[in-house]
Enzyme design. Structure first.
Site, PDB file in Angstrom:
ATOM      1  N   ASN A  78     -10.184   0.015   0.079  1.00  0.00           N
ATOM      2  CA  ASN A  78      -8.726   0.084  -0.017  1.00  0.00           C
ATOM      3  C   ASN A  78      -8.285  -0.492  -1.373  1.00  0.00           C
ATOM      4  OD1 ASN A  78      -5.971  -0.168   0.186  1.00  0.00           O
ATOM      5  ND2 ASN A  78      -5.984  -1.089   2.236  1.00  0.00           N
ATOM      6  N   CYS A 110       0.807  -1.236   0.000  1.00  0.00           N
ATOM      7  CA  CYS A 110       0.000   0.000   0.000  1.00  0.00           C
ATOM      8  C   CYS A 110       0.838   1.283   0.000  1.00  0.00           C
ATOM      9  CB  CYS A 110      -0.955   0.007   1.183  1.00  0.00           C
ATOM     10  SG  CYS A 110      -2.209  -1.270   1.065  1.00  0.00           S
ATOM     11  N   HIS A 150      -3.432   7.338   2.905  1.00  0.00           N
ATOM     12  CA  HIS A 150      -3.824   6.058   2.313  1.00  0.00           C
ATOM     13  C   HIS A 150      -5.186   5.659   2.883  1.00  0.00           C
ATOM     14  CE1 HIS A 150      -3.896   1.978   1.041  1.00  0.00           C
ATOM     15  NE2 HIS A 150      -3.643   1.471   2.233  1.00  0.00           N
TER      16      HIS A 150
HETATM   17  C1  COA Z   1      -9.977  -5.856   9.652  1.00  0.00           C
HETATM   18  C2  COA Z   1     -10.564  -4.943  10.689  1.00  0.00           C
HETATM   19  C3  COA Z   1     -11.602  -4.024  10.061  1.00  0.00           C
HETATM   20  C4  COA Z   1     -11.259  -5.794  11.758  1.00  0.00           C
HETATM   21  O1  COA Z   1     -11.759  -4.967  12.776  1.00  0.00           O
HETATM   22  P1  COA Z   1     -11.464  -5.325  14.279  1.00  0.00           P
HETATM   23  O2  COA Z   1     -12.152  -4.320  15.098  1.00  0.00           O
HETATM   24  O3  COA Z   1      -9.966  -5.454  14.449  1.00  0.00           O
HETATM   25  O4  COA Z   1     -12.173  -6.706  14.419  1.00  0.00           O
HETATM   26  P2  COA Z   1     -11.559  -8.090  14.938  1.00  0.00           P
HETATM   27  O5  COA Z   1     -10.637  -8.661  13.917  1.00  0.00           O
HETATM   28  O6  COA Z   1     -11.059  -7.901  16.330  1.00  0.00           O
HETATM   29  O7  COA Z   1     -12.866  -8.960  14.994  1.00  0.00           O
HETATM   30  C5  COA Z   1     -13.911  -8.683  15.923  1.00  0.00           C
HETATM   31  C6  COA Z   1     -15.046  -9.640  15.653  1.00  0.00           C
HETATM   32  O8  COA Z   1     -15.683  -9.257  14.425  1.00  0.00           O
HETATM   33  C7  COA Z   1     -15.769 -10.389  13.567  1.00  0.00           C
HETATM   34  N1  COA Z   1     -15.727  -9.952  12.187  1.00  0.00           N
HETATM   35  C8  COA Z   1     -14.650  -9.889  11.356  1.00  0.00           C
HETATM   36  N2  COA Z   1     -15.031  -9.443  10.155  1.00  0.00           N
HETATM   37  C9  COA Z   1     -16.355  -9.227  10.224  1.00  0.00           C
HETATM   38  C10 COA Z   1     -17.305  -8.766   9.303  1.00  0.00           C
HETATM   39  N3  COA Z   1     -16.970  -8.418   8.037  1.00  0.00           N
HETATM   40  N4  COA Z   1     -18.580  -8.644   9.692  1.00  0.00           N
HETATM   41  C11 COA Z   1     -18.949  -8.964  10.944  1.00  0.00           C
HETATM   42  N5  COA Z   1     -18.084  -9.431  11.867  1.00  0.00           N
HETATM   43  C12 COA Z   1     -16.796  -9.540  11.505  1.00  0.00           C
HETATM   44  C13 COA Z   1     -14.606 -11.262  13.959  1.00  0.00           C
HETATM   45  O9  COA Z   1     -14.809 -12.599  13.576  1.00  0.00           O
HETATM   46  C14 COA Z   1     -14.599 -11.080  15.456  1.00  0.00           C
HETATM   47  O10 COA Z   1     -15.588 -11.908  16.010  1.00  0.00           O
HETATM   48  P3  COA Z   1     -15.339 -12.678  17.394  1.00  0.00           P
HETATM   49  O11 COA Z   1     -15.126 -11.581  18.413  1.00  0.00           O
HETATM   50  O12 COA Z   1     -16.587 -13.438  17.590  1.00  0.00           O
HETATM   51  O13 COA Z   1     -14.115 -13.504  17.192  1.00  0.00           O
HETATM   52  C15 COA Z   1      -9.462  -4.084  11.383  1.00  0.00           C
HETATM   53  O14 COA Z   1      -8.651  -4.940  12.164  1.00  0.00           O
HETATM   54  C16 COA Z   1      -8.604  -3.369  10.417  1.00  0.00           C
HETATM   55  O15 COA Z   1      -9.057  -2.471   9.710  1.00  0.00           O
HETATM   56  N6  COA Z   1      -7.297  -3.680  10.371  1.00  0.00           N
HETATM   57  C17 COA Z   1      -6.376  -3.016   9.478  1.00  0.00           C
HETATM   58  C18 COA Z   1      -6.552  -3.585   8.117  1.00  0.00           C
HETATM   59  C19 COA Z   1      -5.857  -2.756   7.090  1.00  0.00           C
HETATM   60  O16 COA Z   1      -5.921  -1.556   7.099  1.00  0.00           O
HETATM   61  N7  COA Z   1      -5.196  -3.446   6.164  1.00  0.00           N
HETATM   62  C20 COA Z   1      -4.530  -2.852   5.075  1.00  0.00           C
HETATM   63  C21 COA Z   1      -3.283  -2.242   5.522  1.00  0.00           C
HETATM   64  S1  COA Z   1      -2.670  -1.250   4.246  1.00  0.00           S
END
Ligand code: COA
Length: 329
Positions: A286, A116, A256
């Site tokens: 993204n 990215c 970004h």
């Molecule tokens: C991916 C992201 C949105 C997940 O959000 P989060 O708040 O960290 O969520 P978690 O991974 O802790 O998951 C929390 C719960 O939501 C659930 N969950 C994950 N994706 C889900 C979705 N699309 N819809 C509903 N629930 C979801 C998980 O399974 C988890 O459930 P559990 O508590 O029963 O295990 C977040 O971590 C993120 O944005 N990370 C950075 C990603 C990024 O920017 N990547 C590119 C870098 S350039």
């Protein structure tokens, strides 16, 4: 003679027509619009549909439109730097494929892989060729067909990414406009948290890698989030501090588009007010290398000559960085 800076003299973008909404994703995986909106800020993203189409097919309209805007021919381009994580093929370079498609007969080119942060790394690299006086017209393209490596059964990643491509032209400027400074970083210890397990030389494609779904993007979201939220903000603040820029000196913060919460943290750390922060994540998600040039493209009409822009990015690998530039037109 005044110092030569590499100025962006034209920008253009392309996003595919197909809109994948949060509501459509609700029919594909167990998720809902509210969860996606609160956790990421994304409402919809674009998907490149069609057999045999790759990242270069989005770059063709982006670059052709750019050349038309600038009023120059493809044969005037000296160098093409194609920043992408989803090249058309492992080899040859997508830059070569694009040069042939647009008729850039006098250009050489290469692909740049920094996930990215690729577009930032490409902008910094392309600028060097202008600053030394070696070249007059350098195309820096950032684009990805993320849908080609996303597992639409994995709700934690398929909600985030989209397809899109943007391009800028770099030309010499002796009036002090253009790329002024950059802070760029890489840290390979981040590999475990965001990578593609198979398809490279460590684990070439096999029936087993396909069965284990190892050709899709693998991400540990929370770890990536923590690293991104701190580092993208820090590096943007660093480039401002070392150029004696206060928040009020910044016309636009161009972050970004990974996650609205990461964007907000960067804005807060730099002190730049929300009305100066460019955000289009709700419409495109993204697009990896595409986010920054697509932001520049969509906000081009609002930019004024001399505006101070701070670009910042974070990506898998890990890679991150920030660029300070003065808008040239
Ligand atoms: C991916 C992201 C949105 C997940 O959000 P989060 O708040 O960290 O969520 P978690 O991974 O802790 O998951 C929390 C719960 O939501 C659930 N969950 C994950 N994706 C889900 C979705 N699309 N819809 C509903 N629930 C979801 C998980 O399974 C988890 O459930 P559990 O508590 O029963 O295990 C977040 O971590 C993120 O944005 N990370 C950075 C990603 C990024 O920017 N990547 C590119 C870098 S350039």
């Amino acid at each position: 003679m005044n110092k030569i800076h590499a100025a962006i003299t034209a920008v253009n973008g392309y996003v595919p027509d197909y809109v994948l909404t949060n509501h459509e994703l609700e029919t594909m995986v167990e998720t809902n619009d509210e969860w996606i909106t609160i956790r990421t800020g994304i409402k919809e993203r674009r998907i490149l549909k069609g057999e045999g189409l790759g990242t270069s097919d989005m770059a063709v309209p982006a670059v052709n439109g750019l050349l038309k805007k600038r009023g120059i021919g493809a044969d005037e381009i000296d160098l093409i730097i194609f920043c992408t994580t989803t090249p058309d093929r492992v080899f040859p370079a997508t830059a070569n494929i694009l040069a042939d498609k647009i008729g850039a007969k006098n250009a050489w080119g290469y692909d740049l892989q920094a996930t990215c942060s690729g577009f930032l790394f490409g902008l910094a690299t392309g600028s060097q060729f202008i600053e030394t006086g070696k070249y007059k017209k350098v195309l820096v393209i950032g684009g990805d067909k993320m849908s080609s490596m996303i597992d639409y059964k994995d709700r934690a990643t398929c909600i985030i990414f989209g397809d899109g491509c943007g391009a800028v032209l770099l030309e010499p400027n002796e009036e002090g406009y253009g790329v002024i400074d950059s802070v760029l970083k890489s840290d390979g210890s981040g590999v475990p948290f965001l990578h593609q397990k198979a398809g490279g030389s460590v684990s070439p494609a096999s029936h087993e890698t396909i069965d284990k779904r190892e050709h899709y993007l693998y991400q540990e979201g929370q770890a990536v989030f923590k690293f991104a939220v701190t580092n993208m903000a820090e590096v943007a603040a660093e480039v401002m501090e070392r150029n004696n820029l206060k928040a009020d000196d910044i016309a636009w913060l161009v972050p970004h588009q990974a996650n609205k919460r990461i964007i907000d943290a960067t804005a807060s750390r730099t002190g730049v007010s929300p009305d100066k922060v460019i955000i289009n994540i709700e419409r495109y998600g993204n697009t990896t290398n595409g986010t920054l040039p697509l932001c520049l493209w969509e906000w081009e009409d609002k930019f004024k000559k001399g505006d101070n822009l701070i670009l910042a990015a974070f990506g898998g690998g890990f890679t991150w960085g920030s660029i300070y530039l003065k808008w040239a037109y």
